[in-house]
Design a protein around this motif. Sequence first.
Motif, PDB file in Angstrom:
ATOM      1  N   UNK A  51       3.674  15.309  -2.620  1.00  0.00           N
ATOM      2  CA  UNK A  51       5.065  15.676  -2.384  1.00  0.00           C
ATOM      3  C   UNK A  51       5.893  14.466  -1.941  1.00  0.00           C
ATOM      4  N   UNK A  52       5.252  13.611  -1.146  1.00  0.00           N
ATOM      5  CA  UNK A  52       5.915  12.389  -0.685  1.00  0.00           C
ATOM      6  C   UNK A  52       5.010  11.200  -0.988  1.00  0.00           C
ATOM      7  N   UNK A  53       5.604  10.181  -1.583  1.00  0.00           N
ATOM      8  CA  UNK A  53       4.879   8.933  -1.843  1.00  0.00           C
ATOM      9  C   UNK A  53       5.798   7.795  -1.410  1.00  0.00           C
ATOM     10  N   UNK A  54       5.313   6.995  -0.465  1.00  0.00           N
ATOM     11  CA  UNK A  54       6.078   5.850   0.004  1.00  0.00           C
ATOM     12  C   UNK A  54       5.268   4.581  -0.231  1.00  0.00           C
ATOM     13  N   UNK A  55       5.881   3.629  -0.943  1.00  0.00           N
ATOM     14  CA  UNK A  55       5.248   2.338  -1.186  1.00  0.00           C
ATOM     15  C   UNK A  55       5.712   1.392  -0.086  1.00  0.00           C
ATOM     16  N   UNK A  56       4.752   0.819   0.655  1.00  0.00           N
ATOM     17  CA  UNK A  56       5.080  -0.078   1.755  1.00  0.00           C
ATOM     18  C   UNK A  56       4.779  -1.519   1.366  1.00  0.00           C
ATOM     19  N   UNK A  57       5.779  -2.377   1.497  1.00  0.00           N
ATOM     20  CA  UNK A  57       5.662  -3.807   1.223  1.00  0.00           C
ATOM     21  C   UNK A  57       5.570  -4.516   2.572  1.00  0.00           C
ATOM     22  N   UNK A  58       4.405  -5.064   2.863  1.00  0.00           N
ATOM     23  CA  UNK A  58       4.121  -5.626   4.178  1.00  0.00           C
ATOM     24  C   UNK A  58       4.920  -6.904   4.418  1.00  0.00           C
ATOM     25  N   UNK A  59       5.697  -6.898   5.506  1.00  0.00           N
ATOM     26  CA  UNK A  59       6.489  -8.065   5.913  1.00  0.00           C
ATOM     27  C   UNK A  59       5.747  -8.916   6.926  1.00  0.00           C
ATOM     28  N   UNK A  60       5.024  -8.246   7.833  1.00  0.00           N
ATOM     29  CA  UNK A  60       4.366  -8.953   8.909  1.00  0.00           C
ATOM     30  C   UNK A  60       3.148  -8.172   9.382  1.00  0.00           C
ATOM     31  N   UNK A  61       2.081  -8.892   9.682  1.00  0.00           N
ATOM     32  CA  UNK A  61       0.861  -8.325  10.259  1.00  0.00           C
ATOM     33  C   UNK A  61       0.498  -9.221  11.431  1.00  0.00           C
ATOM     34  N   UNK A  62       0.280  -8.628  12.602  1.00  0.00           N
ATOM     35  CA  UNK A  62      -0.017  -9.432  13.780  1.00  0.00           C
ATOM     36  C   UNK A  62      -1.019  -8.708  14.664  1.00  0.00           C
ATOM     37  N   UNK A  63      -1.983  -9.463  15.187  1.00  0.00           N
ATOM     38  CA  UNK A  63      -2.943  -8.918  16.141  1.00  0.00           C
ATOM     39  C   UNK A  63      -2.718  -9.631  17.473  1.00  0.00           C
ATOM     40  N   UNK A  94       0.857  -1.187   0.000  1.00  0.00           N
ATOM     41  CA  UNK A  94       0.000   0.000   0.000  1.00  0.00           C
ATOM     42  C   UNK A  94       0.889   1.230   0.000  1.00  0.00           C
ATOM     43  N   UNK A  95       0.289   2.361  -0.347  1.00  0.00           N
ATOM     44  CA  UNK A  95       1.046   3.611  -0.437  1.00  0.00           C
ATOM     45  C   UNK A  95       0.594   4.604   0.609  1.00  0.00           C
ATOM     46  N   UNK A  96       1.562   5.357   1.079  1.00  0.00           N
ATOM     47  CA  UNK A  96       1.278   6.557   1.858  1.00  0.00           C
ATOM     48  C   UNK A  96       1.699   7.701   0.946  1.00  0.00           C
ATOM     49  N   UNK A  97       0.703   8.445   0.476  1.00  0.00           N
ATOM     50  CA  UNK A  97       0.961   9.558  -0.445  1.00  0.00           C
ATOM     51  C   UNK A  97       0.333  10.816   0.147  1.00  0.00           C
ATOM     52  N   UNK A  98       1.133  11.851   0.327  1.00  0.00           N
ATOM     53  CA  UNK A  98       0.610  13.087   0.902  1.00  0.00           C
ATOM     54  C   UNK A  98      -0.355  13.746  -0.077  1.00  0.00           C
ATOM     55  N   UNK A  99      -1.210  14.604   0.459  1.00  0.00           N
ATOM     56  CA  UNK A  99      -2.253  15.256  -0.349  1.00  0.00           C
ATOM     57  C   UNK A  99      -1.708  15.902  -1.612  1.00  0.00           C
TER      58      UNK A  99
END
Length: 168
Positions: A77-89, A69-74
């Motif tokens: 200006x900044x766009x970071x693509x995140x590749x999920x390594x681990x998800x834990x609840x 998923x991406x974190x992209x500012x409005x």
Amino acid sequence: MKKIYQTLMVLIAGVMLLSCGKKEREEATPAPAESQISQEAHKDSTSAEKYYFGIDRDFLGSLKQGDTFEIATRNQEMIYKLNVRRVQEAIPGITSISANVEDTNTGLATLLFRDGKLTGVLDIYKGGIKYRVQYDSSESTHFLQEILPEEMDALEGGTPLSPRKGMK
């Protein structure tokens, strides 16, 4: 070893939970007339500028290892693509997420997702920059904010830790 890892993750989640659980102060200022508020208007005297972004809360709620998923500012200006390594609840209702930023050499994201709100840290190795990820209740959206060197808890005379070269 597995128990130590799980205990460590629960402790990290607990610390992040405490940072998320503080009551937000309600400000008695009237709502701005403009729907788009300039990034400059959200600077405060002790912290760096806030860069607002939106997220798909439904997607984050169903996130799994291998997703991106991406974190992209409005203003993009900044766009970071995140590749999920681990998800834990580890704690019901609180999902911890570990993701590479772009790849293992660019950075690492350590995030918590609780009640539709994301909080955590993006550590960008290549730029030597760390961003906090938080939720702004007055704007009803999330933001990235650089963690300034004077805000970091570093030992005097020590150097920041960095990933070992060649690690993948």
